[in-house]
Enzyme design. Structure first.
Site, PDB file in Angstrom:
ATOM      1  N   ASP A 175     -19.962 -48.168  -9.686  1.00 57.13           N
ATOM      2  CA  ASP A 175     -20.117 -48.358  -8.238  1.00 57.13           C
ATOM      3  C   ASP A 175     -20.157 -49.852  -7.945  1.00 57.13           C
ATOM      4  O   ASP A 175     -20.716 -50.619  -8.734  1.00 57.13           O
ATOM      5  CB  ASP A 175     -21.440 -47.694  -7.784  1.00 57.13           C
ATOM      6  CG  ASP A 175     -21.461 -47.363  -6.308  1.00 57.13           C
ATOM      7  OD1 ASP A 175     -21.359 -48.300  -5.502  1.00 57.13           O
ATOM      8  OD2 ASP A 175     -21.580 -46.179  -5.965  1.00 57.13           O
ATOM      9  N   SER A 182     -15.841 -44.223  -2.299  1.00 60.24           N
ATOM     10  CA  SER A 182     -15.160 -44.475  -1.021  1.00 60.24           C
ATOM     11  C   SER A 182     -16.218 -44.523   0.060  1.00 60.24           C
ATOM     12  O   SER A 182     -17.137 -43.693   0.054  1.00 60.24           O
ATOM     13  CB  SER A 182     -14.185 -43.344  -0.662  1.00 60.24           C
ATOM     14  OG  SER A 182     -13.745 -43.524   0.680  1.00 60.24           O
ATOM     15  N   TYR A 231      -9.235 -43.943   6.813  1.00 67.31           N
ATOM     16  CA  TYR A 231      -9.939 -42.999   5.924  1.00 67.31           C
ATOM     17  C   TYR A 231      -9.073 -41.759   5.682  1.00 67.31           C
ATOM     18  O   TYR A 231      -8.805 -41.382   4.550  1.00 67.31           O
ATOM     19  CB  TYR A 231     -11.262 -42.609   6.569  1.00 67.31           C
ATOM     20  CG  TYR A 231     -12.124 -41.681   5.739  1.00 67.31           C
ATOM     21  CD1 TYR A 231     -12.702 -42.115   4.550  1.00 67.31           C
ATOM     22  CD2 TYR A 231     -12.378 -40.377   6.153  1.00 67.31           C
ATOM     23  CE1 TYR A 231     -13.512 -41.272   3.791  1.00 67.31           C
ATOM     24  CE2 TYR A 231     -13.190 -39.528   5.406  1.00 67.31           C
ATOM     25  CZ  TYR A 231     -13.754 -39.983   4.232  1.00 67.31           C
ATOM     26  OH  TYR A 231     -14.557 -39.145   3.494  1.00 67.31           O
TER      27      TYR A 231
HETATM   28  P1  NAD Z   1     -21.550 -42.941   0.107  1.00 71.73           P
HETATM   29  O1  NAD Z   1     -21.113 -44.086   0.947  1.00 71.73           O
HETATM   30  O2  NAD Z   1     -23.001 -42.600   0.075  1.00 71.73           O
HETATM   31  O3  NAD Z   1     -21.074 -43.132  -1.390  1.00 71.73           O
HETATM   32  C1  NAD Z   1     -19.868 -43.760  -1.732  1.00 71.73           C
HETATM   33  C2  NAD Z   1     -20.139 -44.673  -2.908  1.00 71.73           C
HETATM   34  O4  NAD Z   1     -18.903 -45.277  -3.317  1.00 71.73           O
HETATM   35  C3  NAD Z   1     -21.103 -45.810  -2.569  1.00 71.73           C
HETATM   36  O5  NAD Z   1     -22.124 -45.886  -3.527  1.00 71.73           O
HETATM   37  C4  NAD Z   1     -20.212 -47.054  -2.577  1.00 71.73           C
HETATM   38  O6  NAD Z   1     -20.914 -48.229  -2.911  1.00 71.73           O
HETATM   39  C5  NAD Z   1     -19.152 -46.648  -3.588  1.00 71.73           C
HETATM   40  N1  NAD Z   1     -17.878 -47.374  -3.449  1.00 71.73           N
HETATM   41  C6  NAD Z   1     -17.131 -47.534  -2.331  1.00 71.73           C
HETATM   42  N2  NAD Z   1     -16.025 -48.258  -2.601  1.00 71.73           N
HETATM   43  C7  NAD Z   1     -16.074 -48.537  -3.927  1.00 71.73           C
HETATM   44  C8  NAD Z   1     -15.212 -49.246  -4.814  1.00 71.73           C
HETATM   45  N3  NAD Z   1     -14.072 -49.820  -4.392  1.00 71.73           N
HETATM   46  N4  NAD Z   1     -15.568 -49.341  -6.122  1.00 71.73           N
HETATM   47  C9  NAD Z   1     -16.720 -48.784  -6.582  1.00 71.73           C
HETATM   48  N5  NAD Z   1     -17.570 -48.107  -5.787  1.00 71.73           N
HETATM   49  C10 NAD Z   1     -17.257 -47.975  -4.474  1.00 71.73           C
HETATM   50  O7  NAD Z   1     -20.698 -41.675   0.582  1.00 71.73           O
HETATM   51  P2  NAD Z   1     -20.822 -40.142   0.167  1.00 71.73           P
HETATM   52  O8  NAD Z   1     -21.196 -39.382   1.370  1.00 71.73           O
HETATM   53  O9  NAD Z   1     -21.645 -39.995  -1.051  1.00 71.73           O
HETATM   54  O10 NAD Z   1     -19.301 -39.807  -0.174  1.00 71.73           O
HETATM   55  C11 NAD Z   1     -18.831 -39.786  -1.508  1.00 71.73           C
HETATM   56  C12 NAD Z   1     -17.406 -39.276  -1.550  1.00 71.73           C
HETATM   57  O11 NAD Z   1     -17.332 -37.963  -0.989  1.00 71.73           O
HETATM   58  C13 NAD Z   1     -16.419 -40.146  -0.776  1.00 71.73           C
HETATM   59  O12 NAD Z   1     -15.211 -40.204  -1.501  1.00 71.73           O
HETATM   60  C14 NAD Z   1     -16.228 -39.381   0.507  1.00 71.73           C
HETATM   61  O13 NAD Z   1     -14.967 -39.628   1.068  1.00 71.73           O
HETATM   62  C15 NAD Z   1     -16.366 -37.938   0.045  1.00 71.73           C
HETATM   63  N6  NAD Z   1     -16.798 -37.050   1.138  1.00 71.73           N
HETATM   64  C16 NAD Z   1     -18.100 -37.044   1.563  1.00 71.73           C
HETATM   65  C17 NAD Z   1     -18.470 -36.189   2.593  1.00 71.73           C
HETATM   66  C18 NAD Z   1     -19.905 -36.088   3.073  1.00 71.73           C
HETATM   67  O14 NAD Z   1     -20.199 -35.236   3.918  1.00 71.73           O
HETATM   68  N7  NAD Z   1     -20.830 -36.865   2.564  1.00 71.73           N
HETATM   69  C19 NAD Z   1     -17.507 -35.379   3.220  1.00 71.73           C
HETATM   70  C20 NAD Z   1     -16.200 -35.454   2.780  1.00 71.73           C
HETATM   71  C21 NAD Z   1     -15.848 -36.276   1.729  1.00 71.73           C
END
Ligand code: NAD
Length: 323
Positions: free
Chosen positions: A36, A80, A150
């Site tokens: 991360d 992401s 996105y």
């Molecule tokens: P979040 O922001 O809590 O976690 C994302 C993590 O990715 C963070 O810790 C961030 O620091 C890390 N990150 C971002 N860019 C990076 C990079 N270039 N290199 C290394 N680390 C990086 O978000 P989340 O809610 O935990 O989402 C996680 C994944 O699930 C994402 O891919 C998101 O698109 C997908 N998602 C989440 C939801 C939801 O409801 N939470 C819904 C659909 C999809």
């Protein structure tokens, strides 16, 4: 014993979902490598794992070259920005992690002979014209709208993942995640649930965008993690929706949060953001049929567990503008 452990790389491991996945794979007896760059994540989400010898953390941007020593059995690509407040602030990094980052991780999976699961999203359906959303629906996305960075990154991510599957024979899995909630969400990440809960806990009015008749379906994080785990272990390479099909309007949701927190209902209306989806509900027939999965945690129970976490963190969270 140590030698037989499955080795799992989880990108985005310090984020909301990634940290819960780290917990689950540790519980399953795996060696977990979380990667991360902390752009939206927080080490606090995984600090309880640092003492374990079967856990490692790499502070690294996966949009740059990714190297991990040793073999890998599984890769889960969850890095992401995920909430509009984040990806509207950093649209280029969002596009890069969905495209270059995914390319890097698919290359790593190919080199290591590992199976890779990528985190896609219900946002690939855009503002859907088909309801509830089935996996066969191609979506209604505005590529040049504010959310395009996105949505299109995730659509590209799915396309390159399928290309690695068909052209290179990489074992790939694609989960389309619908709104998920639970402990470790950031209170100020702009998504509706943390926004409502922190506003209610602070005694503020709850911000409703539009007239509040738009719908969402919320899945508790433990249910999502179980669905992801089953999908990873399945042999199904096409996208699978994982989410909770119980749909609720945003206004009803605000009322529910106020009842739960025991505060008087006060609503403040604001204009609807551009390209905000009007309806969101997964069709989970595939997950039921292929994975034998369906959500188990009721919204009442999930919200109670999340509220406990938010109560502990509301004082320390900075207030940010909501998107
Ligand atoms: P979040 O922001 O809590 O976690 C994302 C993590 O990715 C963070 O810790 C961030 O620091 C890390 N990150 C971002 N860019 C990076 C990079 N270039 N290199 C290394 N680390 C990086 O978000 P989340 O809610 O935990 O989402 C996680 C994944 O699930 C994402 O891919 C998101 O698109 C997908 N998602 C989440 C939801 C939801 O409801 N939470 C819904 C659909 C999809």
């Amino acid at each position: 014993m140590g030698k037989d452990r499955k080795r799992v790389l989880i990108t985005g491991g310090a984020g909301f979902l990634g940290s819960h996945l780290c917990d689950r794979f540790i519980k399953e007896g795996c060696h977990v490598i979380a990667m991360d760059n902390l752009i939206t994540g927080d080490l606090k989400n995984i600090e309880h794992l640092f003492k374990l010898e079967q856990f490692e953390f790499y502070n690294h941007d996966v949009s740059k070259y990714v190297h991990v020593p040793g073999h890998l059995d599984y890769i889960l690509h969850f890095a992401s920005p995920a909430s509009p407040i984040d990806y509207l602030k950093i649209p280029i990094q969002t596009l890069k992690v969905g495209s270059l980052g995914t390319h890097n991780l698919l290359g790593l999976a190919k080199d290591k002979g590992a199976r890779i699961l990528i985190a896609s999203t219900s946002e690939v359906y855009g503002d859907p014209e088909v309801h509830p959303q089935v996996e066969e629906y191609w979506g209604n996305v505005n590529p040049v709208g504010p959310r395009g960075c996105y949505d299109e990154a995730k659509r590209f991510q799915e396309a390159i993942t399928m290309a690695y599957h068909t052209h290179h024979g990489v074992e790939t899995r694609i989960v389309r995640i619908f709104n998920t909630y639970g402990p470790r969400m950031r209170l100020n990440d702009g998504r509706v649930l943390p926004a409502f809960m922190s506003q209610a806990l602070r005694g503020e009015e709850l911000s409703i965008f539009g007239d509040g008749s738009q719908t969402r379906s919320f899945c508790y994080v433990d249910d999502l993690v179980e669905g992801i785990y089953r999908l990873l272990l399945s042999d199904y390479p096409l996208p699978v929706n994982i989410g909770n099909p119980h749909e609720i309007t945003i206004k009803e949701f605000a009322e529910e949060i106020c009842r739960l927190t025991g505060v008087e209902l006060k609503l403040g209306y604001q204009p609807l953001p551009e390209n905000d989806p009007q309806k969101r509900r997964p069709d989970i027939s595939k997950a039921r049929e292929i994975l034998g999965w369906e959500p188990k945690v009721s919204r009442g129970e999930g919200l109670r567990r999340t509220l406990e976490y938010f109560k502990e963190h509301v004082e320390s969270a900075p207030v940010e503008a909501k998107v």
